[in-house]
Structure formats: C-alpha cells, structure tokens
Motif scaffolding. Structure first.
Motif, PDB file in Angstrom:
ATOM      1  N   TYR A  16       0.825  -1.213   0.000  1.00 53.55           N
ATOM      2  CA  TYR A  16       0.000   0.000   0.000  1.00 53.55           C
ATOM      3  C   TYR A  16       0.856   1.259   0.000  1.00 53.55           C
ATOM      4  CZ  TYR A  16      -4.091  -2.926   0.738  1.00 53.55           C
ATOM      5  OH  TYR A  16      -5.082  -3.854   0.568  1.00 53.55           O
ATOM      6  N   LEU A  17       1.967   1.235   0.730  1.00 51.67           N
ATOM      7  CA  LEU A  17       2.834   2.415   0.744  1.00 51.67           C
ATOM      8  C   LEU A  17       3.546   2.592  -0.589  1.00 51.67           C
ATOM      9  CD1 LEU A  17       4.252   2.119   4.365  1.00 51.67           C
ATOM     10  CD2 LEU A  17       2.642   3.821   3.498  1.00 51.67           C
ATOM     11  N   GLN A  18       3.932   1.492  -1.218  1.00 50.40           N
ATOM     12  CA  GLN A  18       4.516   1.587  -2.553  1.00 50.40           C
ATOM     13  C   GLN A  18       3.486   2.134  -3.540  1.00 50.40           C
ATOM     14  OE1 GLN A  18       7.945   0.224  -3.820  1.00 50.40           O
ATOM     15  NE2 GLN A  18       7.190   1.915  -5.044  1.00 50.40           N
ATOM     16  N   GLN A  19       2.262   1.665  -3.414  1.00 46.00           N
ATOM     17  CA  GLN A  19       1.176   2.127  -4.271  1.00 46.00           C
ATOM     18  C   GLN A  19       0.890   3.613  -4.043  1.00 46.00           C
ATOM     19  OE1 GLN A  19      -2.323  -0.249  -3.680  1.00 46.00           O
ATOM     20  NE2 GLN A  19      -3.096   0.089  -5.738  1.00 46.00           N
ATOM     21  N   ASN A 479      11.656   1.044  -3.165  1.00 46.35           N
ATOM     22  CA  ASN A 479      12.194   1.914  -4.203  1.00 46.35           C
ATOM     23  C   ASN A 479      11.230   3.055  -4.517  1.00 46.35           C
ATOM     24  OD1 ASN A 479      14.731   0.691  -4.943  1.00 46.35           O
ATOM     25  ND2 ASN A 479      13.555  -1.000  -5.828  1.00 46.35           N
ATOM     26  N   ASP A 480      11.784   4.181  -4.973  1.00 48.29           N
ATOM     27  CA  ASP A 480      10.950   5.222  -5.555  1.00 48.29           C
ATOM     28  C   ASP A 480      10.293   4.680  -6.820  1.00 48.29           C
ATOM     29  OD1 ASP A 480      11.752   6.853  -3.547  1.00 48.29           O
ATOM     30  OD2 ASP A 480      13.076   8.114  -4.763  1.00 48.29           O
ATOM     31  N   PRO A 481       9.110   5.180  -7.184  1.00 52.17           N
ATOM     32  CA  PRO A 481       8.416   4.648  -8.369  1.00 52.17           C
ATOM     33  C   PRO A 481       9.241   4.709  -9.651  1.00 52.17           C
ATOM     34  CG  PRO A 481       6.928   5.986  -7.074  1.00 52.17           C
ATOM     35  CD  PRO A 481       8.279   6.169  -6.465  1.00 52.17           C
ATOM     36  N   GLY A 482      10.149   5.667  -9.750  1.00 54.14           N
ATOM     37  CA  GLY A 482      10.972   5.764 -10.954  1.00 54.14           C
ATOM     38  C   GLY A 482      12.290   5.027 -10.856  1.00 54.14           C
ATOM     39  N   VAL A 487      18.804   5.966  -3.155  1.00 57.69           N
ATOM     40  CA  VAL A 487      19.213   4.569  -3.064  1.00 57.69           C
ATOM     41  C   VAL A 487      18.207   3.724  -3.831  1.00 57.69           C
ATOM     42  CG1 VAL A 487      17.991   4.316  -0.859  1.00 57.69           C
ATOM     43  CG2 VAL A 487      19.738   2.657  -1.494  1.00 57.69           C
ATOM     44  N   VAL A 488      18.716   2.777  -4.573  1.00 63.91           N
ATOM     45  CA  VAL A 488      17.902   1.823  -5.321  1.00 63.91           C
ATOM     46  C   VAL A 488      18.193   0.441  -4.754  1.00 63.91           C
ATOM     47  CG1 VAL A 488      17.482   0.738  -7.559  1.00 63.91           C
ATOM     48  CG2 VAL A 488      17.835   3.217  -7.411  1.00 63.91           C
ATOM     49  N   TYR A 489      17.130  -0.293  -4.436  1.00 59.95           N
ATOM     50  CA  TYR A 489      17.270  -1.643  -3.895  1.00 59.95           C
ATOM     51  C   TYR A 489      16.959  -2.657  -4.986  1.00 59.95           C
ATOM     52  CZ  TYR A 489      17.110   0.785   0.587  1.00 59.95           C
ATOM     53  OH  TYR A 489      17.361   1.634   1.628  1.00 59.95           O
ATOM     54  N   ALA A 490      17.874  -3.608  -5.176  1.00 63.32           N
ATOM     55  CA  ALA A 490      17.693  -4.656  -6.176  1.00 63.32           C
ATOM     56  C   ALA A 490      17.878  -6.010  -5.508  1.00 63.32           C
ATOM     57  CB  ALA A 490      18.691  -4.489  -7.319  1.00 63.32           C
ATOM     58  N   LEU A 491      17.141  -6.990  -5.982  1.00 62.56           N
ATOM     59  CA  LEU A 491      17.264  -8.334  -5.433  1.00 62.56           C
ATOM     60  C   LEU A 491      18.628  -8.923  -5.795  1.00 62.56           C
ATOM     61  CD1 LEU A 491      13.713  -9.721  -6.302  1.00 62.56           C
ATOM     62  CD2 LEU A 491      14.519  -8.862  -4.101  1.00 62.56           C
TER      63      LEU A 491
END
Length: 710
Positions: A16-19, A479-482, A487-491
């Motif tokens: 929900y927070l990502q949305q 992550n930010d929507p863009g 910081v960007v988190y990747a698996l």
C-alpha cells in the motif's frame, strides 16, 4: 520505541505504501523495463515491462494524501482513527441518543482491534471509515429525507466498493435490502404511478435510493474501468490475476505455494475461532464487552418490537445495524482468508491474528461497540432509577441523605466498572503490542547498517529469504516509483541478473546487504546484519589473494577452486606447525580461473599445479573454498563465491580507469564469504561478519583482495 516503526509482520503494508508513492507520481503501475525481476515488489503482478499491485488504490490514495501534504503517511492513520470514532459516535446517537453515542465511541476507540489495526498501513480501518460514512449518511437521509445525505451515502459505499468490494457488499447488504423494501412500498402505494415523469416529483424514498444507488454504481463503473486498464478485462480484478483461486468461495483455494481444500466444515471451524478471539480478546473489555453487546442487541430487539412510529428512525438504525452482525460473518464464511490468519487452530497467540487481530471482521467492531454502549447506558439508567425510587420512600431529610449515598455508590460502581474494563482491555492489547514490539526489535537490529548509512547515489543488493520478492520480508526497503532515488534496492540473485542491474546503474556506489543466520518469521530469532561496499574490478588478468585465519590443532588444508562449468582444481597442504593464517593466490582471466602452484604462506604443499578452469561466455559464479582439517576430522571451511564475467574486447577498463582493447574479465568484489564448520557450504548461517568477535570461532579471519595485472 515505536511499535510499528518498521511495519507489522503483515507485509501487505509495503504494498500500500509503494502504491501510495506511485499515485503521487501519477502511476498505476511500475515500469522497470528489463529489470522487472530485480525490482519485483511483494504482491505485484509482472506484465511485460510493467508491475502493478493486486490491490485497488483507494486505501493507498488515503495514505498518499498525507504523504503529499506533510510527508508522513501516519497522519492518515490518525485521521482515519478519529473519523471512525466520530462516526461511531454519530451512529450510536442515531441508534439511541448522544450518551450512547459517546460511550460507543469510547468503546470502539479502546478496543484492542481498533488500537492495533488502525496503527498499520492496511485497508481494513480505511474501508471501515467509508462503510461507516455510508451507514451514518444513509440513516441521516432516511431520518431527514435529505437528498444530500443520500448522495454522500452513495459516494461512500461506492468508494468502499472500489477499496474492498466483498467487504463493502457484506456491510451494505442490510441497507440495500431496506432501500429495496422502502422503494417497493413507495411504489406500491400508487404514488409512483400518479407522479409525472420528472424525477423531482418522485416520492422521497425513491429519489433518495435512486441517488444513492446511482452514485454507488458510478464507482462500481470506476472499479471496472480500473480493472480494464490494469488486467485488460473489466470483470477481472488484479487479485484474480495474481492468484485466480484466492477469492471467495469453497473448494480448492490457492495463493502462490499455499493451497488447501476449503470446505464449509473448515470454514465454520476457522470462523468460529476467529469470532471467538474477536469477542474474547479483541473487543473492549474482552468477554465482558461482548456480553454487554449481546445484552444491547436484546434491548434493541425489545425496543424494536415495542416501538411506535415516533421513534421509527432509531428502530430502523438498530435493526439495520443488527443486520450487519449477521451479514459480515456470513460473508466471511466463504472467504478462506480467515483460515490463513490463524497460525494454529485453537491457539490465539499464533499467526497474524495474534499480532493484528481478526482483520476481516473489523467492521463487526462497530455494531458490537454500539450495542455494548446501549446496554451500559440502559443499565446505568435502570440502576439510577431504582436507587432514586428507593430513596423516595424515605422522608425528605432521610431522602436527601439516601440520595447522596446512592450517588456515591453509583459513582463508585461506575469507577469500579471503568477500572475493570480498562484493566482487562489494557491486558488484552498489551499482548499483541508486545509481540509487535519484539518484531520491531528484530527489524531494528537487521536494518542497523542501513539506518546508519547515508545514501546519495547508491545501489543496494538485498537478500531473498522468501523468494524473489522485494519488500517481503524487508518491506521498509522500498524503491521510488521511478527507480531513481538516492538509493535503489535490487534483489541479489544470479550473476547474470546482478551484472544486468549494475550495467543499468553504472555510476552508482554498490553495496550488498546480507546477514548471518536464518531469517524466519520468529520475532525472537535475530540475525547479524552486514552492509558491504562492492566494486567491479576489470582487467586482462585479475590476481586474487585470500588470507584466512588458522585455528589451533589444524593439521592440513585443502583448497578447491571451481566454476559453473563443473570443473575444479585442487591444492593440498600439510600444516605441521600451524601459524595464525595462510594465504592462497588465484587468478581470473577471460579464458578461465586457475590456482597457481605457488605455496601458500604458513603451509607446505602436498600436491600442486592446476590447469585453467574455463568459464562461460556470460556471468557466472566462481567458488574458492579453503577447508582446514583437524586430526580428529573436524573441519572449518572458508568459502567465497565471486561473481565474474568475461568483458567484451575494447569495452572494459582496468582498475586504473584506463581503456583497454584486449579481452578482459570483470569481478564483483568482495565475493560473498562464509565460514562453515563440518560442512563445506552453510548458506547465510555462516556469513562472514568482519569486526564482530562474537560472530565466529576464535582464530577465524577472512580477508580477500584483488588487483589487475598483465
């Protein structure tokens, strides 16, 4: 400590927070392109180059409002909590009077269910606010004959349907039935037949119900349009695309790898437990409050039977609210989610229900609070009336003394009752909060290296203990929507995938977030976290040097170097006089990797020499293990897994930053390192944690370096 500082154990909060963040950017979906697998959030559906959530956007939009205005979505939680309490007050006032409304509001606000569930970013309290707004507005429309309130009711139930269709229908069912009956009655009296075609001339019940229905259906249309945009079909909800067998109904139910045969018998058993826990553990004062609610229903029923036309609105309000006590449980019987919130049948301290309560029954808290308040107020009035009647039997002087004594006793009884109810409620709410606090402590310890680092232009690889999902379990790392934030988190996945992410972000600082231990849902089982800086080293040849600590009583060592081709190289060493460490050199080239025949410091080779071990044309893992053996057979294995790939000629630069036209090799450094006893590979249980003397056995040390050479 903030109990839900890193959110609850229900990882839907992150969805929900990502949305909400997406909505602020004007997005209904994420568009990570070829990196969709690396950025795939929990409960998002991958559809080509986009990712979209399984949930509708109404609750997220509520959180987005506070994020836009004050930058803190928890403000929405406070606003929703206040709105629910106020609306319960209005509803209680309509069922009986303002005193009942006030007591109902207090009972609702104090309920463990309301306190806990309203504190997390889940849809149940927001949807309940919309359902409550519908109920109050509908009853206001009936009482005042108001088209305005009828319109508000339609908008509220329409939004509730958009938010959670099944819940909205289950709550609205008694009111829809009432609207149909009143419309038919108005039609049956002949007024409709004699009215002109102008809508204004229609009877009030018909006009109000038509307006409510029209505005409600408007949002049904919005819901179907939303489905059409995301899933391609107006009748297919996103949750159905994610898990087609996850919806209401009996038979085989399934979501991801979890499935059961959901039978009516299992439904009755599961819902019996859920309702029992609601009444005894999540209602204000537990069983005392629930018993009061049952008494309140009996009082309302008796009033309903004996009522006259003068109090018809209260009769209607009480009857329809009692209907919600029937329709919500009936609807929940057909939803297997109530089985899933139970950790173990018969144990209220296990599963999600132990932490956030019987969430699918949240709307039932409203009628329970109102009817409990009705019983409390009626009981108080009857007690006061009887006391006054007894006091009236005395002469005037004695009557005054008796009246004062009665008031003191009545106040004392009220205080005792409030203290009893408060203490029971406090005891009940403390249990889930303590469990959540323990969970928060676990996440606080795990996120410590993240929280203590300032990111400006960074990329962090995160572990995948529950599969290839972001925000499950680490929903705080979003992550930010863009995908372009500081910081960007990747698996952290396979070598090809990791290099693909690095290629997409060539100018960022790289890190690996990992931990020592096994991540489980047990809040008492902590891990030791590590945030490690990474570099990509390039060169025509990379010479690696691995130095490990040698504990006491080690007699020999065995070194193994292998690639994903299945080929391996070995070196054996005899250690007659163990030193504090030993060092092994090895090389990476575009053609492959090798163990030179040179001796390792602190040991004498018993066999030596190795051929080149080929590597493939794409990225892969190269594993070096150094196994130290004691005379009794005990072993200690240092394992490092390096991600390497041949670089295309003319595109790779060496460590000095110069361009080269020769073929080169690239390696992500340092490798993933672990230290294992008795076995050669032990996963995250053996993750090497530097600078932590308590993380490993005495004498354990693990250093590795690499440099480009000709």
């Amino acid at each position: 400590m903030t109990v839900f500082a890193y959110h609850s154990s229900n990882h839907d909060e992150g969805v929900y927070l990502q949305q909400a963040a997406m909505l602020l950017e004007g997005q209904l979906a994420l568009y990570p392109g070829e990196l969709a697998d690396a950025f795939h959030p929990w409960f998002f559906i991958e559809d080509g180059d986009r990712l979209y959530p399984k949930y509708t956007p109404v609750p997220a939009a509520m959180y987005a409002v506070a994020m836009a205005l004050v930058g803190e979505p928890r403000v929405t939680l406070a606003a929703i909590a206040a709105a629910n309490v106020f609306l319960v007050y209005r509803l209680g006032s309509m069922v009986a009077d303002r005193r009942v409304g006030l007591v109902a509001a207090v009972a609702f606000a104090a309920a463990p269910m309301a306190l806990v569930t309203t504190s997390v970013f889940l849809p149940y309290a927001p949807t309940a606010a919309l359902n409550l707004l519908f109920i109050v507005s509908y009853l206001r429309g009936v009482r005042d004959g108001s088209l305005r309130w009828a319109g508000v009711a339609g908008l509220a139930i329409g939004l509730a349907f958009f938010a959670r269709p099944y819940t909205a229908v289950s709550v609205a069912a008694p009111f829809v039935l009432h609207a149909l009956v009143t419309t038919l009655r108005a039609t049956g009296r002949g007024t409709l037949a004699t009215a002109r075609s102008n809508v204004v001339d229609l009877p009030d019940p018909i006009r109000r119900n038509l307006l409510t229905g029209a505005l409600g259906l408007l949002f049904v249309g919005v819901t179907l349009a939303y489905n059409r945009v995301l899933t391609g079909s107006p009748l297919v909800f996103p949750y159905q695309v994610f898990a087609p067998l996850d919806g209401p109904g009996f038979g085989r139910r399934r979501i991801l790898g979890h499935s059961i045969e959901y039978t009516p018998e299992l439904a009755l058993e599961a819902n019996r437990h859920v309702v029992e826990y609601l009444l005894t553990r999540w209602m204000t004062a537990g069983g005392i409050g629930s018993a009061a609610a049952l008494a309140g229903v009996a009082i309302a029923a008796r009033r309903w039977v004996a009522s006259t036309s003068g109090d018809g609105v209260r009769r209607t309000a009480g009857g329809l609210l009692a209907g919600v006590l029937v329709t919500v449980p009936l609807a929940n019987l057909a939803f297997w989610g109530n089985y899933n919130v139970l950790g173990e049948m018969g144990d209220p301290t296990e599963g999600l229900i132990a932490v956030i309560g019987p969430i699918y029954y949240f709307d039932l808290l409203v009628p329970l609070s109102v009817f409990a308040a009705l019983a409390a107020v009626v009981g108080w009035r009857r007690l006061s009336d009887r006391a006054a009647a007894r006091a009236a039997r005395f002469d005037r002087r004695d009557a005054d003394r008796a009246a004062r004594a009665v008031r003191v006793l009545a106040i004392g009884a009220a205080v005792i009752g409030l203290v009893l109810a408060g203490s029971v409620t406090a005891s009940l709410v403390s249990e889930p909060l303590e469990r959540s606090a323990t969970q928060t402590e676990k996440y606080e310890a795990a996120y410590e290296p993240i929280e203590s680092t300032t990111f400006e232009d960074d990329l962090v690889f995160v572990p995948t203990p529950y599969g290839d999902w972001q925000n499950h379990p680490f929903q705080y790392l979003r992550n930010d929507p863009g995908f372009d934030g500081p910081v960007v988190y990747a698996l952290d996945r396979d070598p090809v995938a990791d290099f693909t992410v690095i290629d997409a972000y060539p100018d960022r600082e790289y890190h690996r977030f990992t931990y020592q231990g096994e991540w489980t849902a047990d809040p008492d089982q902590h891990v030791r976290p590590k945030l490690e800086a990474l570099d990509v080293h390039r060169g025509s040849t990379l010479t690696a040097r691995t130095t490990v600590g040698v504990p006491d009583r080690v007699s020999r060592a065995r070194v193994r170097l292998s690639s994903e081709t299945g080929e391996s190289a070995y070196l054996g060493y005899g250690i007659a006089d163990p030193g504090e460490s030993m060092t092994v050199n090895w090389r990476l080239t575009p053609e492959g990797v090798e163990l030179p025949g040179a001796e390792a410091a602190g040991a004498e080779p018993t066999d030596s020499g190795s051929e080149m071990i080929p590597i493939g044309d794409d990225a892969e893992s190269v594993v070096l293990t150094i196994t130290l053996v004691q005379p009794d057979g005990g072993t200690l294995t240092y394992r490092q897994e390096a991600t390497v790939r041949p670089a295309e000629a003319g595109t790779a630069g060496d460590d000095a930053g110069e361009e080269t036209t020769d073929a080169a090799v690239e390696a992500i450094w340092p490798p993933e390192r672990s230290v294992c006893t008795l076995v050669r590979e032990c996963g995250t249980d053996g993750t090497y944690i530097p600078d932590d003397p308590d993380a490993h056995l005495d004498g354990v040390n693990f250093e590795t370096t690499v440099r480009a050479t000709e």
